[in-house]
Motif scaffolding. Structure first.
Motif, PDB file in Angstrom:
ATOM      1  N   TYR A 150     -14.533   8.032   5.966  1.00 10.43           N
ATOM      2  CA  TYR A 150     -13.098   7.362   6.547  1.00 10.43           C
ATOM      3  C   TYR A 150     -12.247   8.387   6.241  1.00 10.43           C
ATOM      4  O   TYR A 150     -12.313   9.787   5.554  1.00 10.43           O
ATOM      5  N   SER A 151     -11.064   8.086   7.288  1.00 11.00           N
ATOM      6  CA  SER A 151     -10.202   9.250   7.284  1.00 11.00           C
ATOM      7  C   SER A 151      -8.874   9.058   6.324  1.00 11.00           C
ATOM      8  O   SER A 151      -8.079   9.854   6.043  1.00 11.00           O
ATOM      9  N   ARG A 152      -8.940   7.747   5.917  1.00 10.20           N
ATOM     10  CA  ARG A 152      -7.583   7.151   4.901  1.00 10.20           C
ATOM     11  C   ARG A 152      -8.004   6.371   4.059  1.00 10.20           C
ATOM     12  O   ARG A 152      -8.729   5.590   4.578  1.00 10.20           O
ATOM     13  N   LEU A 153      -7.164   6.032   3.150  1.00  5.34           N
ATOM     14  CA  LEU A 153      -6.984   4.772   2.262  1.00  5.34           C
ATOM     15  C   LEU A 153      -5.545   4.376   2.506  1.00  5.34           C
ATOM     16  O   LEU A 153      -4.540   5.006   2.311  1.00  5.34           O
ATOM     17  N   VAL A 154      -5.294   3.316   2.501  1.00  2.00           N
ATOM     18  CA  VAL A 154      -3.965   2.467   2.825  1.00  2.00           C
ATOM     19  C   VAL A 154      -3.773   1.619   1.495  1.00  2.00           C
ATOM     20  O   VAL A 154      -4.579   0.559   1.323  1.00  2.00           O
ATOM     21  N   PHE A 155      -2.591   1.904   0.715  1.00  2.00           N
ATOM     22  CA  PHE A 155      -2.361   1.023  -0.335  1.00  2.00           C
ATOM     23  C   PHE A 155      -1.023   0.577  -0.156  1.00  2.00           C
ATOM     24  O   PHE A 155      -0.069   0.852   0.384  1.00  2.00           O
ATOM     25  N   GLN A 156      -1.122  -0.930  -0.414  1.00  4.63           N
ATOM     26  CA  GLN A 156       0.012  -1.749  -0.508  1.00  4.63           C
ATOM     27  C   GLN A 156       0.597  -1.530  -1.934  1.00  4.63           C
ATOM     28  O   GLN A 156      -0.046  -2.378  -2.830  1.00  4.63           O
ATOM     29  N   LEU A 157       1.817  -1.246  -2.100  1.00  2.00           N
ATOM     30  CA  LEU A 157       2.205  -0.842  -3.428  1.00  2.00           C
ATOM     31  C   LEU A 157       3.027  -2.375  -3.794  1.00  2.00           C
ATOM     32  O   LEU A 157       3.439  -2.901  -3.016  1.00  2.00           O
ATOM     33  N   PRO A 158       3.407  -2.326  -5.154  1.00  2.00           N
ATOM     34  CA  PRO A 158       3.990  -3.564  -5.738  1.00  2.00           C
ATOM     35  C   PRO A 158       5.472  -3.542  -5.089  1.00  2.00           C
ATOM     36  O   PRO A 158       5.981  -2.490  -5.134  1.00  2.00           O
ATOM     37  N   ALA A 159       6.076  -4.716  -5.079  1.00  2.00           N
ATOM     38  CA  ALA A 159       7.317  -4.853  -4.680  1.00  2.00           C
ATOM     39  C   ALA A 159       8.061  -4.517  -5.682  1.00  2.00           C
ATOM     40  O   ALA A 159       8.108  -4.682  -6.872  1.00  2.00           O
ATOM     41  N   VAL A 160       9.261  -3.722  -5.406  1.00  2.00           N
ATOM     42  CA  VAL A 160      10.427  -3.376  -6.216  1.00  2.00           C
ATOM     43  C   VAL A 160      11.671  -3.496  -5.594  1.00  2.00           C
ATOM     44  O   VAL A 160      11.776  -3.786  -4.656  1.00  2.00           O
TER      45      VAL A 160
END
Length: 340
Positions: A150-160
């Motif tokens: 895989y070339s990347r991982l995408v993270f969805q961070l918590p809402a601030v």
């Protein structure tokens, strides 16, 4: 207007010339465009306010991004290119990980020896052997084994509350260099730094958000460089494939958080070593929290060999930048626990 006098003196009167034409162009391409841009900026600002207000309401209501997840914290999501993606959410963690459902064509069936050379994964096979032994298997990997990457991982961070929802995406890259075409420049390798959960306590971060969580499997954060993201080949022992159904990552560790630079108050980290060589390890991707930004310690004189493409590989001492984005600032400076 000053050049009009000079040109008329040099070439004579400007017969048939009318200043109405350039004035019309000025209205069409400058004044009207400015009015449109001002309206568009007002719309963008209002959208940003609505995003902030929505995030603030969710923050004070205590809503979690884990809502709507399946029994095992895995759902289907849409990736960046419109393709399906697998979303993983760790237990007790608010960060969701999106993984493409297929490997990029250029990263399929890559021999281990090419991974070692192209992605500077010097101890890839040694770390893989240690990983197998830790799982009770004595299978020996070979340099001719073929891996899908895989070339990347995408993270969805918590809402601030203070941050727009559009800024919650975080990417960790682990891609080798490649050429897009015969007439285009070679794209350099992107081997990003990341925060990794260790499960260990660190006396220097006890009582801080870098300690992680009271849950042992989420405890302790440490910096590492992600060199390879891959899946095990199908011909490997079935027991290994069953124990590791999700992709793995080859990383090289940095020293734990300890000393700070007095002037900037940034943590200082350096390459971690064991037995006089860099400390490398294979880990499940679920232990990766998010990317982080390191600033090289240039010292009194910068090494002339360093470039933007190789400084991350050649430099051994870095400062951890807490100001790169708001989530990192909240974590390392404000001490908030809800941003990872």
């Amino acid at each position: 207007m000053q050049h009009y006098v000079e040109l008329i003196s040099r070439f004579g009167s400007a017969d048939g010339f009318n200043t109405e034409s350039p004035e019309r162009l000025h209205i069409d391409y400058a004044k009207e465009a400015y009015l449109w841009l001002r309206r568009q900026e007002s719309i963008d600002r209002f959208d940003a306010y609505l995003d902030w207000k929505h995030g603030q309401e969710r923050f004070f209501k205590g809503e979690s991004d884990e809502e709507g997840l399946g029994e095992f914290g895995v759902t289907r999501a849409v990736g960046e290119a419109g393709c399906d993606a697998i979303t993983h959410t760790q237990p007790k963690s608010k960060t969701a990980l999106q993984l493409p459902s297929s490997h990029p064509r250029r990263l399929r069936r890559i021999p281990a020896r090419k991974i070692i050379s192209d992605q500077h994964a010097t101890y890839f096979l040694d770390a893989l052997t240690s990983f197998f032994r830790a799982h009770g298997c004595h299978y020996a990997p070979h340099s001719t084994d073929l891996f899908n990457l895989y070339s990347r991982l995408v993270f969805q961070l918590p809402a601030v509350a203070e941050v727009s929802v559009s800024k919650n995406k975080n990417i960790v890259r682990a891609s080798p260099h490649f050429t897009r075409g015969p007439r285009r420049a070679t794209e350099p390798a992107h081997l990003d730094f990341a925060l990794i959960r260790t499960g260990d306590s660190n006396p220097s971060t006890d009582g801080t958000c870098l300690e992680g969580s009271q849950y042992s499997y989420l405890k302790g954060l440490r910096v590492a460089q992600v060199r390879v993201i891959f899946t095990l080949p199908h011909h490997y022992p079935k027991a290994l494939l069953v124990q590791n159904p999700t992709p793995l990552a080859y990383i090289e560790w940095f020293t734990p958080f300890h000393a700070r630079e007095p002037a900037s108050d940034m943590y200082i980290v350096s390459r971690s070593t064991r037995m006089h060589r860099r400390f490398a390890e294979i880990i499940p991707i679920e232990r990766i929290v998010r990317s982080c930004h390191l600033i090289p310690d240039f010292g009194k004189e910068r090494d002339s060999r360093w470039t933007a493409a190789n400084v991350g590989l050649m430099c051994d001492r870095f400062f951890v930048n807490p100001y790169i984005d708001y989530h990192t600032f909240c974590l390392m400076k404000l001490g908030r626990r809800n941003c990872i």
